[in-house]
Design a protein around this motif. Structure first.
Motif, mmCIF file in Angstrom:
data_model
loop_
_atom_site.group_PDB
_atom_site.id
_atom_site.type_symbol
_atom_site.label_atom_id
_atom_site.label_comp_id
_atom_site.label_asym_id
_atom_site.label_seq_id
_atom_site.Cartn_x
_atom_site.Cartn_y
_atom_site.Cartn_z
ATOM 1 N N ALA A 158 13.504 -37.130 -5.464
ATOM 2 C CA ALA A 158 13.857 -35.776 -5.881
ATOM 3 C C ALA A 158 12.614 -34.885 -5.936
ATOM 4 C CB ALA A 158 14.540 -35.820 -7.248
ATOM 5 N N ALA A 159 11.519 -35.424 -6.497
ATOM 6 C CA ALA A 159 10.278 -34.652 -6.544
ATOM 7 C C ALA A 159 9.762 -34.373 -5.135
ATOM 8 C CB ALA A 159 9.223 -35.418 -7.349
ATOM 9 N N PHE A 160 9.859 -35.367 -4.260
ATOM 10 C CA PHE A 160 9.447 -35.192 -2.869
ATOM 11 C C PHE A 160 10.231 -34.055 -2.212
ATOM 12 C CE2 PHE A 160 11.125 -36.310 1.376
ATOM 13 C CZ PHE A 160 10.005 -36.040 2.141
ATOM 14 N N SER A 161 11.528 -34.012 -2.459
ATOM 15 C CA SER A 161 12.360 -32.961 -1.861
ATOM 16 C C SER A 161 11.951 -31.578 -2.371
ATOM 17 C CB SER A 161 13.835 -33.225 -2.179
ATOM 18 O OG SER A 161 14.238 -34.470 -1.672
ATOM 19 N N LEU A 162 11.673 -31.474 -3.684
ATOM 20 C CA LEU A 162 11.261 -30.188 -4.254
ATOM 21 C C LEU A 162 9.933 -29.722 -3.672
ATOM 22 C CD1 LEU A 162 12.205 -30.655 -8.021
ATOM 23 C CD2 LEU A 162 13.252 -29.061 -6.398
ATOM 24 N N VAL A 163 8.965 -30.641 -3.612
ATOM 25 C CA VAL A 163 7.657 -30.282 -3.059
ATOM 26 C C VAL A 163 7.791 -29.877 -1.599
ATOM 27 C CG1 VAL A 163 5.350 -31.157 -2.508
ATOM 28 C CG2 VAL A 163 6.401 -31.735 -4.693
ATOM 29 N N TRP A 164 8.608 -30.613 -0.863
ATOM 30 C CA TRP A 164 8.800 -30.307 0.552
ATOM 31 C C TRP A 164 9.397 -28.913 0.736
ATOM 32 C CZ3 TRP A 164 7.692 -32.722 5.120
ATOM 33 C CH2 TRP A 164 8.359 -32.260 6.257
ATOM 34 N N LEU A 165 10.440 -28.588 -0.049
ATOM 35 C CA LEU A 165 11.078 -27.281 0.086
ATOM 36 C C LEU A 165 10.119 -26.154 -0.279
ATOM 37 C CD1 LEU A 165 14.608 -28.064 -1.412
ATOM 38 C CD2 LEU A 165 14.024 -27.677 0.997
ATOM 39 N N MET A 166 9.347 -26.340 -1.352
ATOM 40 C CA MET A 166 8.388 -25.313 -1.755
ATOM 41 C C MET A 166 7.284 -25.146 -0.731
ATOM 42 S SD MET A 166 9.496 -23.955 -4.515
ATOM 43 C CE MET A 166 8.021 -23.042 -4.973
ATOM 44 N N ALA A 167 6.805 -26.255 -0.188
ATOM 45 C CA ALA A 167 5.719 -26.189 0.788
ATOM 46 C C ALA A 167 6.177 -25.553 2.099
ATOM 47 C CB ALA A 167 5.166 -27.581 1.054
ATOM 48 N N ARG A 168 7.479 -25.650 2.395
ATOM 49 C CA ARG A 168 7.996 -25.118 3.648
ATOM 50 C C ARG A 168 8.473 -23.675 3.549
ATOM 51 N NH1 ARG A 168 7.223 -26.849 8.470
ATOM 52 N NH2 ARG A 168 9.322 -26.275 9.115
ATOM 53 N N ARG A 169 8.454 -23.089 2.351
ATOM 54 C CA ARG A 169 8.901 -21.707 2.202
ATOM 55 C C ARG A 169 8.001 -20.781 3.008
ATOM 56 N NH1 ARG A 169 12.467 -20.136 -1.645
ATOM 57 N NH2 ARG A 169 11.485 -18.101 -1.802
ATOM 58 N N GLY A 170 8.643 -19.855 3.725
ATOM 59 C CA GLY A 170 7.889 -18.934 4.564
ATOM 60 C C GLY A 170 7.628 -19.472 5.945
ATOM 61 N N GLY A 171 8.109 -20.667 6.234
ATOM 62 C CA GLY A 171 7.977 -21.214 7.585
ATOM 63 C C GLY A 171 6.676 -21.911 7.867
ATOM 64 N N GLY A 172 5.732 -21.957 6.911
ATOM 65 C CA GLY A 172 4.459 -22.618 7.143
ATOM 66 C C GLY A 172 4.399 -23.969 6.466
ATOM 67 N N PHE A 173 3.280 -24.650 6.688
ATOM 68 C CA PHE A 173 3.074 -25.955 6.057
ATOM 69 C C PHE A 173 1.578 -26.174 5.910
ATOM 70 C CE2 PHE A 173 3.055 -30.510 5.538
ATOM 71 C CZ PHE A 173 4.183 -30.736 4.792
ATOM 72 N N SER A 174 0.964 -25.436 4.988
ATOM 73 C CA SER A 174 -0.483 -25.518 4.830
ATOM 74 C C SER A 174 -0.835 -26.498 3.721
ATOM 75 C CB SER A 174 -1.058 -24.145 4.495
ATOM 76 O OG SER A 174 -0.659 -23.748 3.193
ATOM 77 N N PRO A 175 -2.031 -27.117 3.788
ATOM 78 C CA PRO A 175 -2.464 -28.021 2.714
ATOM 79 C C PRO A 175 -2.513 -27.330 1.356
ATOM 80 C CG PRO A 175 -3.851 -28.294 4.654
ATOM 81 C CD PRO A 175 -2.985 -27.104 4.909
ATOM 82 N N LEU A 176 -2.938 -26.067 1.317
ATOM 83 C CA LEU A 176 -3.045 -25.357 0.049
ATOM 84 C C LEU A 176 -1.668 -25.194 -0.591
ATOM 85 C CD1 LEU A 176 -4.630 -23.795 -2.060
ATOM 86 C CD2 LEU A 176 -4.396 -21.739 -0.633
ATOM 87 N N ARG A 177 -0.667 -24.773 0.202
ATOM 88 C CA ARG A 177 0.670 -24.601 -0.342
ATOM 89 C C ARG A 177 1.247 -25.944 -0.801
ATOM 90 N NH1 ARG A 177 3.046 -22.654 3.886
ATOM 91 N NH2 ARG A 177 2.506 -20.482 3.466
ATOM 92 N N LEU A 178 0.953 -26.990 -0.054
ATOM 93 C CA LEU A 178 1.437 -28.315 -0.413
ATOM 94 C C LEU A 178 0.866 -28.771 -1.756
ATOM 95 C CD1 LEU A 178 3.024 -30.833 0.640
ATOM 96 C CD2 LEU A 178 0.851 -31.632 1.566
ATOM 97 N N VAL A 179 -0.452 -28.587 -1.933
ATOM 98 C CA VAL A 179 -1.102 -29.012 -3.178
ATOM 99 C C VAL A 179 -0.612 -28.190 -4.359
ATOM 100 C CG1 VAL A 179 -3.316 -29.119 -4.387
ATOM 101 C CG2 VAL A 179 -3.140 -29.931 -2.040
ATOM 102 N N LEU A 180 -0.529 -26.874 -4.185
ATOM 103 C CA LEU A 180 -0.086 -26.020 -5.285
ATOM 104 C C LEU A 180 1.355 -26.326 -5.676
ATOM 105 C CD1 LEU A 180 -1.676 -22.583 -4.283
ATOM 106 C CD2 LEU A 180 -2.439 -24.192 -6.043
ATOM 107 N N ALA A 181 2.213 -26.567 -4.685
ATOM 108 C CA ALA A 181 3.598 -26.934 -4.988
ATOM 109 C C ALA A 181 3.646 -28.262 -5.744
ATOM 110 C CB ALA A 181 4.416 -27.029 -3.699
ATOM 111 N N GLY A 182 2.844 -29.228 -5.315
ATOM 112 C CA GLY A 182 2.812 -30.516 -5.986
ATOM 113 C C GLY A 182 2.332 -30.417 -7.419
#
Length: 363
Positions: A158-182
């Motif tokens: 469930a946490a993986f799904s939330l982080v994935w959805l947040m990191a993918r918002r806006g169509g990108g997939f940057s390390p910074l967005r991934l870390v901040l979402a996590g």
């Protein structure tokens, strides 16, 4: 986000010497791991000579008649599964730590940076606390059993799904967005977990929950080994197949793309593998910190940053470290077992500070 300098990634200055050192180092780590496993089974409230330990193991493996007695039960049913589970979990944590640091291009990252362990912890605590509330009679004794492990894994997904959805918002997939979402999701889930801990009904249950949150391999049985062992083996194979892409990614996205690496696809694949593997490990051992942060640093200092060698050596080093730590946690205090997370923090923090200080002195 601080990028890893090229020297932190692929060591192109001394490839021949690094390659020659990898084989002997792997052999030395394997021998040390066998010795550590032997010591882990030998030492405890009842010390058993190493020769007798191997005699029991040999009889069990060859199917010869088992000598009835307490020592045979202690060796085969209690200590061997726990020692092997420590090795499997340590190998997985070292492997995931190495991959995550490459994924986010930050040497201070660890497997729990992405919030997956927080989801697993919430799932386990909810199973313990709410299970008792609704009369399922779950307790610390079953905290490492199937019900709580499945709840922890479900929480991790469930946490993986939330982080994935947040990191993918806006169509990108940057390390910074991934870390901040996590980080954000981990803090939120940690708050919910703390609230549930406060709802526990008695002191023993609270102690059990906190002990699980700080990591424990107590109560390990043979049946628990299958899933994490298979997951670690598959994770190593999948990440090893992507080792060249991880090497290229450490030099920057543009450079990696110029070398023919599909950076976006590689990040997604590594994120999925590390997230699922982290969920499996936390489900059987609780939240054990610091191993995934420290092990890649030690291996990188010894081998450089080539992931073709770094990934398997990190798995070996992580296995050795956690077997030793679990043995210390079991035997350091008479009649009392320390949470593994306490021991990894006490041993790991000074070691990491020393390694970082040495690196700063050379720069």
């Amino acid at each position: 986000m601080t990028s890893v300098a090229p020297a932190e990634g692929v060591d192109t200055r001394r490839p021949a010497r690094t390659l020659l050192r990898a084989g002997p180092l792997a052999a030395a780590l394997t021998v040390a791991l066998v010795l550590a496993l032997t010591a882990a089974v030998s030492f405890g409230s009842v010390d058993i000579p190493p020769g007798e330990v191997w005699s029991v193991v040999a009889r069990r493996l060859t199917g010869r008649a088992v000598e009835p007695g307490t020592r045979d039960l202690i060796v085969w049913q209690l200590r061997v599964p726990r020692a092997l589970l420590a090795a499997v979990v340590g190998a997985g944590l070292g492997l995931v730590g190495t991959a995550v640091q490459a994924l986010v291009r930050n040497p201070l990252a660890d497997p729990y940076l992405l919030g997956i362990s927080s989801g697993a912890s919430l799932g386990a605590v909810a199973a313990i606390v709410l299970g008792t509330t609704f009369g399922l009679q779950l307790s610390f004794g079953s905290a490492l059993g199937l019900t709580v492990s499945l709840a922890a894994f479900a929480g991790a997904l469930a946490a993986f799904s939330l982080v994935w959805l947040m990191a993918r918002r806006g169509g990108g997939f940057s390390p910074l967005r991934l870390v901040l979402a996590g980080i954000g999701i981990a803090q939120f889930l940690g708050g919910v977990t703390s609230y549930l801990v406060l709802q526990t009904r008695d002191e023993q249950q609270t102690r059990g929950v906190l002990f699980w949150l700080m990591g424990s391999l107590g109560g390990a049985v043979w049946a628990q080994l299958v899933v994490p062992a298979v997951a670690v083996a598959l994770g190593l194979a999948l990440l090893q197949a992507r080792s060249r892409g991880l090497n290229a990614m450490l030099m920057g996205d543009e450079t990696a793309a110029g070398l023919g690496v599909d950076v976006g696809r590689l990040r997604r694949e590594v994120f999925v593998v590390t997230s699922v593997l982290t969920g499996v490990l936390v489900a059987v051992s609780g939240a054990i910190g610091f191993v995934g942060l420290m092990v890649p640093h030690v291996c990188r200092l010894l081998l450089g940053g080539d992931h073709r060698r770094l990934l398997p050596l990190s798995a070996l080093t992580g296995a050795l470290l956690l077997v030793v730590v679990d043995t210390v946690a079991r035997t350091a205090l008479d009649g009392q077992e320390l949470p593994i997370g306490v021991v990894t923090a006490v041993l790991g923090a000074p070691t990491l500070l020393y390694l970082l200080d040495r690196r700063l002195e050379r720069t």
